[in-house]
Design an enzyme around this catalytic site. Structure first.
Site, PDB file in Angstrom:
ATOM      1  N   SER A   1      41.643  39.372  31.887  1.00  0.00           N
ATOM      2  CA  SER A   1      42.050  39.906  33.188  1.00  0.00           C
ATOM      3  C   SER A   1      43.313  39.176  33.636  1.00  0.00           C
ATOM      4  O   SER A   1      43.796  38.276  32.964  1.00  0.00           O
ATOM      5  CB  SER A   1      40.938  39.696  34.207  1.00  0.00           C
ATOM      6  OG  SER A   1      40.897  38.318  34.562  1.00  0.00           O
ATOM      7  N   LYS A   2      43.792  39.593  34.779  1.00  0.00           N
ATOM      8  CA  LYS A   2      45.015  38.997  35.350  1.00  0.00           C
ATOM      9  C   LYS A   2      44.966  37.477  35.397  1.00  0.00           C
ATOM     10  O   LYS A   2      45.991  36.826  35.293  1.00  0.00           O
ATOM     11  CB  LYS A   2      45.181  39.496  36.788  1.00  0.00           C
ATOM     12  CG  LYS A   2      45.988  40.740  36.919  1.00  0.00           C
ATOM     13  CD  LYS A   2      46.552  40.788  38.352  1.00  0.00           C
ATOM     14  CE  LYS A   2      46.656  42.186  38.872  1.00  0.00           C
ATOM     15  NZ  LYS A   2      45.465  42.840  39.326  1.00  0.00           N
ATOM     16  N   ARG A   3      43.771  36.936  35.593  1.00  0.00           N
ATOM     17  CA  ARG A   3      43.637  35.480  35.661  1.00  0.00           C
ATOM     18  C   ARG A   3      44.172  34.816  34.396  1.00  0.00           C
ATOM     19  O   ARG A   3      44.627  33.682  34.436  1.00  0.00           O
ATOM     20  CB  ARG A   3      42.168  35.079  35.810  1.00  0.00           C
ATOM     21  CG  ARG A   3      41.615  35.165  37.222  1.00  0.00           C
ATOM     22  CD  ARG A   3      40.172  34.655  37.248  1.00  0.00           C
ATOM     23  NE  ARG A   3      39.368  35.323  36.220  1.00  0.00           N
ATOM     24  CZ  ARG A   3      38.875  34.739  35.149  1.00  0.00           C
ATOM     25  NH1 ARG A   3      39.081  33.463  34.925  1.00  0.00           N
ATOM     26  NH2 ARG A   3      38.154  35.427  34.285  1.00  0.00           N
ATOM     27  N   HIS A   4      44.070  35.504  33.279  1.00  0.00           N
ATOM     28  CA  HIS A   4      44.500  34.903  32.024  1.00  0.00           C
ATOM     29  C   HIS A   4      46.005  35.012  31.814  1.00  0.00           C
ATOM     30  O   HIS A   4      46.581  34.238  31.072  1.00  0.00           O
ATOM     31  CB  HIS A   4      43.802  35.591  30.842  1.00  0.00           C
ATOM     32  CG  HIS A   4      42.316  35.401  30.831  1.00  0.00           C
ATOM     33  ND1 HIS A   4      41.455  36.358  31.302  1.00  0.00           N
ATOM     34  CD2 HIS A   4      41.559  34.365  30.419  1.00  0.00           C
ATOM     35  CE1 HIS A   4      40.209  35.914  31.165  1.00  0.00           C
ATOM     36  NE2 HIS A   4      40.240  34.712  30.641  1.00  0.00           N
TER      37      HIS A   4
END
Ligand code: GLU
Ligand code: ZN
Length: 486
Positions: free
Chosen positions: A253-256
């Site tokens: 996800s965007k977190r990565h």
């Protein structure tokens, strides 16, 4: 029967890495099997439709060099390929199911549905339609129809039993019928189908042989199997693709980091590196080989080598892959990718002058081994085209030295620089070495201030080549400028 696969995006968002992986598998599988690859636009959720995502879809396919055999702009006799243009098909098949007693019209009002939801919430039941309209008498149904009451069409889900299907990758999968939400909507009151009806009808009419999609679609498949049975059609083969995770084992996800194809394009990744790396997310040829060209994949890709287990997306590895592809690529092509970026940043004139273009060519050696992404190039080359600004002069001061010592070193460089261009790199290195010894410092402590003088940063392309490209005069001028600031 020859292979036909489809990529069926809903234009409701940008193409992400998972979508790209799906269409690459579709495409290479079709090519390897000598089959057809179709593009079908699933735009039946009009409330979530947006033009930007459709443009992004085409941009992404084009960027990655993926061509479809049939699609909105390429009729192969199975069109139209845009679901909103196929409403008559869905209506016809929904009515067929009603006639055969496998589906029914539901006239429940939004108010009734809302109330049902409330009641189920209060009594802590799972939400689901209570099949109220399944038992309306023909007379009652006719009366409501005559009154023009809006309705949806619902599929009858059996009360009990099991649905099973064979997944080509995961093996046999079974679900209890009672776990399928009762009597789902097939056709909405505005005449648009739900995803399920449109997908099953189209996969059948378009003679799709293999459905590749992410594992997140597995919960829909038992329902689709019930629909195929209701229609009396043979289902395609299902190939649910493994999840893509970050290195922490959680769903990517965007977190990565970046997850949209467009972001990688704008960051300066090469399409062939993206294709190669993304195909490896869940597919392998053997356990060792990593590099595959587009053409090789059209021959070597195989369903048998798709893995069940989640794939890990490694940003560093992709960067490394990209670097490898840049080194192998034709220099002129790589330059043509970063020249516009340098124009946009004002580093090169618009259009670039002959002299600038020559320097771009001559300096390719400085970047070829260093670029991870194309967008690194302007930063690495800027110093050759523009005067540097010394925002932080202390960068020039090596560890265990002070400004005074740094000045002494820089002054010591000046006379080594004179005549620089007439000597070989080895001769110059020897002179710098001697100078360092005389000054009782390490060679690195000489080169660091010089590097900052030259480029304004401590990280820069190979020093001697840089001096040669910049020229002795400009180098000396920069050293003097930095000296004045220290
Ligand atoms: N339109 C669906 C999507 O957006 C297609 C799923 C499928 O391949 O059946 O992913
Ligand atoms: Zn109803």
């Amino acid at each position: 029967m020859s292979v036909r696969v489809r990529y069926a995006p809903s234009p409701t968002g940008l193409q992400h890495l998972g979508s790209v992986r799906t269409f690459l598998f579709d495409y290479f599988f079709a090519r390897a099997m000598g089959g057809k690859f179709l593009l079908r636009i699933e735009d039946t959720d009009q409330s979530r439709y947006n033009d930007e995502s459709l443009q992004d879809l085409y941009d992404t396919l084009n960027w990655l060099g993926i061509e479809w055999d049939e699609g909105p702009d390429r009729d192969g006799g199975y069109g139209p390929y845009i679901q909103s243009q196929r409403l008559d098909h869905y209506k016809k098949y929904a009515e067929k199911l009603i006639e055969e007693g496998k589906a029914y019209r539901c006239f429940c009002t939004p108010e009734r549905m809302e109330q049902l939801r409330e009641e189920q919430k209060e009594s802590k039941q799972d939400y689901g339609y209570d099949r109220h309209c399944r038992h309306l008498s023909p007379g009652e149904t006719q009366r409501l129809l005559d009154e023009g009451t809006p309705y949806v069409v619902r599929l009858k889900i059996p009360d009990e039993g099991e649905v099973s299907f064979h997944d080509e990758i995961l093996g046999d999968i079974s679900r209890l019928v009672k776990d399928i939400s009762p009597d789902p909507v097939m056709l909405k009151s505005d005449g648009f189908p739900t995803y399920h009806l449109a997908c099953v009808v189209d996969d059948h009419l378009m003679e799709i042989t293999h459905v590749f999609r992410g594992q997140e679609w597995i919960p829909s498949t038992p329902l689709h199997i019930i629909m195929y049975e209701a229609f009396g059609w043979e289902p395609p083969k299902f190939c649910h693709l493994p999840l893509i995770m970050g290195q922490d084992g959680k769903k990517l996800s965007k977190r990565h980091g970046s997850t949209f194809a467009r972001e990688f394009r704008l960051m300066g990744y090469l399409p062939e590196a993206m294709v190669n790396y993304i195909v490896m997310l869940g597919w392998s040829f053997d356990d060792t080989r990593e590099f595959f060209s587009h053409d090789e994949l059209t021959e070597l890709f195989s369903l048998e080598k798709i893995s069940k287990s989640p794939a890990v997306f490694d940003y560093k590895k992709l960067e490394w892959f990209n670097g490898q592809y840049i080194r192998q690529a034709d220099p002129e092509r790589i330059q043509s990718l970063y020249i516009p970026l340098m124009v946009a940043e004002g580093i090169l004139s618009d259009p670039p002058t002959e002299g600038e273009l020559q320097l771009i060519k001559d300096s390719y050696g400085l970047v070829q081994e260093r670029l991870k992404v194309i967008n690194d190039a302007p930063g690495l080359l800027r110093f050759l085209f523009q005067d540097v600004e010394y925002a932080d002069v202390d960068q020039a001061v090596p560890k265990k030295m002070d400004r005074e010592g740094t000045k002494t070193v820089l002054k010591g460089c000046l006379d080594v620089l004179s005549g620089f261009e007439g000597r070989t790199d080895e001769e110059n290195e020897e002179l710098f070495r001697q100078r360092a010894e005389e000054l009782e410092v390490k060679l690195g402590q000489v080169l660091q201030p010089l590097r900052v003088a030259l480029t304004g940063t401590t990280v820069s392309p190979p020093m001697f080549e840089s001096i040669r490209l910049l020229g002795e005069a400009k180098t000396v001028e920069r050293v003097n400028r930095l000296l004045a600031l220290l």
